[in-house]
Design a protein around this motif. Structure first.
Motif, PDB file in Angstrom:
ATOM      1  N   LEU A 449      10.280   5.085   7.804  1.00 34.16           N
ATOM      2  CA  LEU A 449      11.032   3.855   7.578  1.00 34.16           C
ATOM      3  C   LEU A 449      10.575   3.145   6.311  1.00 34.16           C
ATOM      4  N   THR A 450       9.266   3.099   6.077  1.00 33.35           N
ATOM      5  CA  THR A 450       8.738   2.370   4.926  1.00 33.35           C
ATOM      6  C   THR A 450       8.161   3.289   3.859  1.00 33.35           C
ATOM      7  N   MET A 451       7.979   4.584   4.175  1.00 32.82           N
ATOM      8  CA  MET A 451       7.341   5.546   3.281  1.00 32.82           C
ATOM      9  C   MET A 451       5.903   5.156   2.958  1.00 32.82           C
ATOM     10  N   LEU A 452       5.299   4.314   3.782  1.00 29.64           N
ATOM     11  CA  LEU A 452       3.896   3.969   3.629  1.00 29.64           C
ATOM     12  C   LEU A 452       3.034   4.986   4.379  1.00 29.64           C
ATOM     13  N   PRO A 453       1.758   5.127   3.994  1.00 31.53           N
ATOM     14  CA  PRO A 453       0.879   6.072   4.687  1.00 31.53           C
ATOM     15  C   PRO A 453       0.835   5.806   6.185  1.00 31.53           C
ATOM     16  N   MET A 497      13.627  -6.082   8.738  1.00 32.14           N
ATOM     17  CA  MET A 497      12.478  -6.970   8.893  1.00 32.14           C
ATOM     18  C   MET A 497      11.167  -6.205   8.679  1.00 32.14           C
ATOM     19  N   ILE A 498      11.077  -5.004   9.247  1.00 30.82           N
ATOM     20  CA  ILE A 498       9.860  -4.195   9.100  1.00 30.82           C
ATOM     21  C   ILE A 498       9.684  -3.773   7.640  1.00 30.82           C
ATOM     22  N   GLY A 502       6.649  -4.712   5.014  1.00 30.89           N
ATOM     23  CA  GLY A 502       5.905  -3.734   4.233  1.00 30.89           C
ATOM     24  C   GLY A 502       5.873  -4.085   2.758  1.00 30.89           C
ATOM     25  N   ARG A 503       7.011  -4.547   2.220  1.00 33.38           N
ATOM     26  CA  ARG A 503       7.057  -4.904   0.802  1.00 33.38           C
ATOM     27  C   ARG A 503       6.171  -6.128   0.519  1.00 33.38           C
TER      28      ARG A 503
END
Length: 627
Positions: A449-453, A497-498, A502-503
């Motif tokens: 969803l966020t492409m974060l680790p 919202m999520i 993250g941003r």
């Protein structure tokens, strides 16, 4: 403060970015030669606007497949030996004086004029901010007329959307860009992964080009997470017909890696630096990399190197039969092996057919068929056009092919070969199992969803810091009242919202010192080595308080929340979501592993959530000190 200047139209140049006719728009002459009375020209910015004292630089963009330069990004510089020479300082001054539009439009005018004067080949990537894009002063046709006078057609211009501020009115931006596309311009999204809303705009607009922020490109040859990010973006781009441009390519290893990933284009110092007179051909060093057959060395333990998972992983050896084998023997073989779905038919080591279990037994079940065909060779009943798959074929390519081809290949299975010789068979069920395992593994390393680790990189990063002996702060970030928000507004708004959270947390990090991971759902982890870590957390809370309400309706913002049913079916009032951060000072001598860090941050988050509103709780106790 200087008085507002009157803009006098140039005798030769019309308004630059007046691309669309908007209802009710007021005429505003933009991109003209600005004239300010001498007595009012008392700031460096005024002098720049009066004298048009800006210069354009052009940085080439390299096509990875052909090795040619397909275009140039137009960049701007202020007067030499001036504090406003830097674009950052120039636009900062313009923002402070409320003259962003004037400066931005003049910048683009200068870039277009100098691009035309140099007669550069290929495309011009022209930076445009969302504010300028949707400004109500635009007037239809003036830019086209201006570009026609200087010899540039819309087909040669790429509108590159820069994100230096949040985009709240997606509809207006989308409509404006669609309008420009109809006029012949193409669209590029800039700095994917760094901006505020590129992913959403990409999904809604489907631009021709997407530029990946240099943060994810630089060091990609040594960073598994960056590698996976680029591979994922490339896969998305392929599915929607977008070409990816990797920005910030500064080394041979980076260029080689993005080439092997399949990214279409590159831009950066290793290819060419920005210049008033850019080169028209790629440098020999870059050409040598592109023409080399050598594959880039991916990072060690490069998790999710999905394209390295090949059909060989699906290989199951089944003893083949020859075309002369009689059908009675085939029938006996299927009877003795209930789990055998198909039999490969091989002659002189080369596969020539495939016998499907169900089709074969259905044939034999018909009256007199076994009596008639039992002694006949199996070549009469085999499928003569089986799917042959080289063992080196990536399973994702195989999956896509099976999805698009006729269904029998998935049901019958396929024959796996090496240089045309029989090795074994694979099944559709086996392929699904491997693809599912890869997707589960992907979720562990990068949140889709966020492409974060994800969890594994988070734990690995914590372990590395503990081993280094350097202290840091671990902050568990969690949304309050998120479930009621998701229930009231739906999962799409919940995802927004999520992603927005993250941003915001990403903006709060120093990329050289800090780490942001997405545990899952609405939970994030910040690993901060910055000395001003608390200021960064406070800034994240303030940004969330200011931006999160934009996702709620006017009525709910005015009320401060909404009514919804709880798990017992009772109607209760829920406040709008807030952000809670529980922070723990991590002394490597006090924490043995990431498990201890996780437990400590979970306790701190629990304390933070007991505080009303957007809150930061800092754990002051030692790890083993009782509450």
């Amino acid at each position: 403060m200087p008085q507002t200047a009157q803009c006098q139209p140039s005798p030769t140049l019309n308004s630059l970015w007046s691309l669309g006719e908007f209802e009710g728009a007021q005429h505003y002459s933009i991109g003209t030669r600005f004239r300010i009375p001498a007595e009012e020209s008392n700031t460096p910015l005024d002098e720049i606007l009066v004298k048009r004292n800006l210069s354009a630089l052009f940085q080439p963009i390299l096509d990875m497949s052909s090795g040619e330069l397909i275009g140039f990004e137009g960049l701007i510089r202020g007067p030499a030996n001036s504090p406003l020479h830097s674009p950052a300082n120039l636009f900062s001054a313009a923002k402070q004086q409320g003259r962003m539009l004037e400066v931005e439009m003049l910048c683009r005018q200068i870039v277009l004029e100098q691009f035309a004067q140099l007669r550069l080949p290929g495309k011009l990537f022209l930076n445009v901010s969302p504010d300028a894009l949707t400004h109500p002063s635009f007037k239809n046709g003036q830019t086209l007329e201006f570009m026609k006078k200087i010899g540039i057609s819309p087909e040669h211009v790429i509108i590159e959307i820069t994100e230096n501020q949040p985009i709240f009115d997606f509809e207006a931006v989308r409509n404006a860009l669609l309008h420009y596309r109809q006029m012949g311009f193409k669209i590029a999204m800039d700095d994917l992964g760094e901006g505020f809303s590129s992913l959403r705009l990409w999904s809604e607009l489907r631009p021709e080009f997407v530029k990946i922020d240099m943060h994810f490109v630089q060091g990609v040859n040594t960073d598994p997470l960056k590698l996976q990010f680029l591979k994922s973006i490339q896969q998305i781009a392929e599915s929607c017909g977008t070409q990816v441009i990797a920005e910030g390519v500064e080394t041979e290893a980076e260029l080689r890696t993005i080439r092997d990933i399949g990214i279409a284009m590159g831009q950066g110092y290793f290819i060419a630096r920005p210049s008033p007179t850019p080169p028209l051909v790629a440098p020999p060093e870059a050409s040598l990399v592109l023409n080399s057959a050598r594959t880039a060395g991916y990072p060690k333990n490069a998790f999710l190197a999905n394209r390295s998972v090949t059909a060989h992983k699906l290989l199951v050896y089944v003893e083949p039969v020859t075309p002369e084998t009689d059908n009675d023997s085939i029938f006996i073989c299927f009877g003795e092996n209930p789990g055998l779905d198909s039999l490969p038919v091989v002659k002189h080591g080369k596969p020539v057919g495939l016998i499907n279990r169900h089709a074969f037994i259905d044939c034999f079940a018909q009256p007199y068929r076994r009596e008639l065909l039992g002694k006949k060779p199996c070549s009469q009943l085999m499928f003569t056009k089986p799917l042959l798959v080289e063992r080196s074929t990536p399973v994702q390519e195989l999956s896509q092919f099976l999805t698009e081809s006729e269904g029998r290949h998935f049901a019958d299975g396929f024959i796996i070969t090496e240089e045309g010789r029989y090795l074994g068979v694979g099944t559709g069920q086996g392929l699904l199992r491997v693809i599912t395992q890869m997707q589960i593994e992907a979720a562990r390393y990068a949140n889709p969803l966020t492409m974060l680790p994800g969890n594994v990189p988070i734990n690995e990063h914590i372990e590395r810091l503990l081993e280094s002996g350097e202290p840091f702060y671990a902050c568990y970030c969690d949304l309050d009242n998120f479930k009621p928000f998701n229930d009231v507004y739906g999962y799409r708004k919940g995802d927004e919202m999520i992603q927005m959270t993250g941003r915001i947390l990403h903006w709060s990090c120093d990329p050289k010192l800090d780490f942001l991971g997405h545990i899952g759902g609405d939970d994030f982890i910040l690993i901060l080595q910055s000395t001003d870590w608390q200021k960064r957390c406070d800034g994240a809370l303030q940004s969330f308080a200011e931006l999160s309400t934009s996702l709620a309706s006017d009525q709910h913002r005015w009320c401060g929340g909404y009514e919804s049913e709880d798990r017992q079916g009772r109607v209760v009032f829920n406040t709008l979501p807030t952000l809670s951060i529980g922070a723990v000072y991590i002394d490597p001598e006090q924490f043995a592993s990431h498990h201890d860090v996780s437990a400590a941050t979970a306790r701190a988050k629990k304390m933070a959530k007991q505080i009303h509103g957007n809150s930061l709780f800092v754990e002051q106790r030692k790890p083993h000190q009782p509450e």
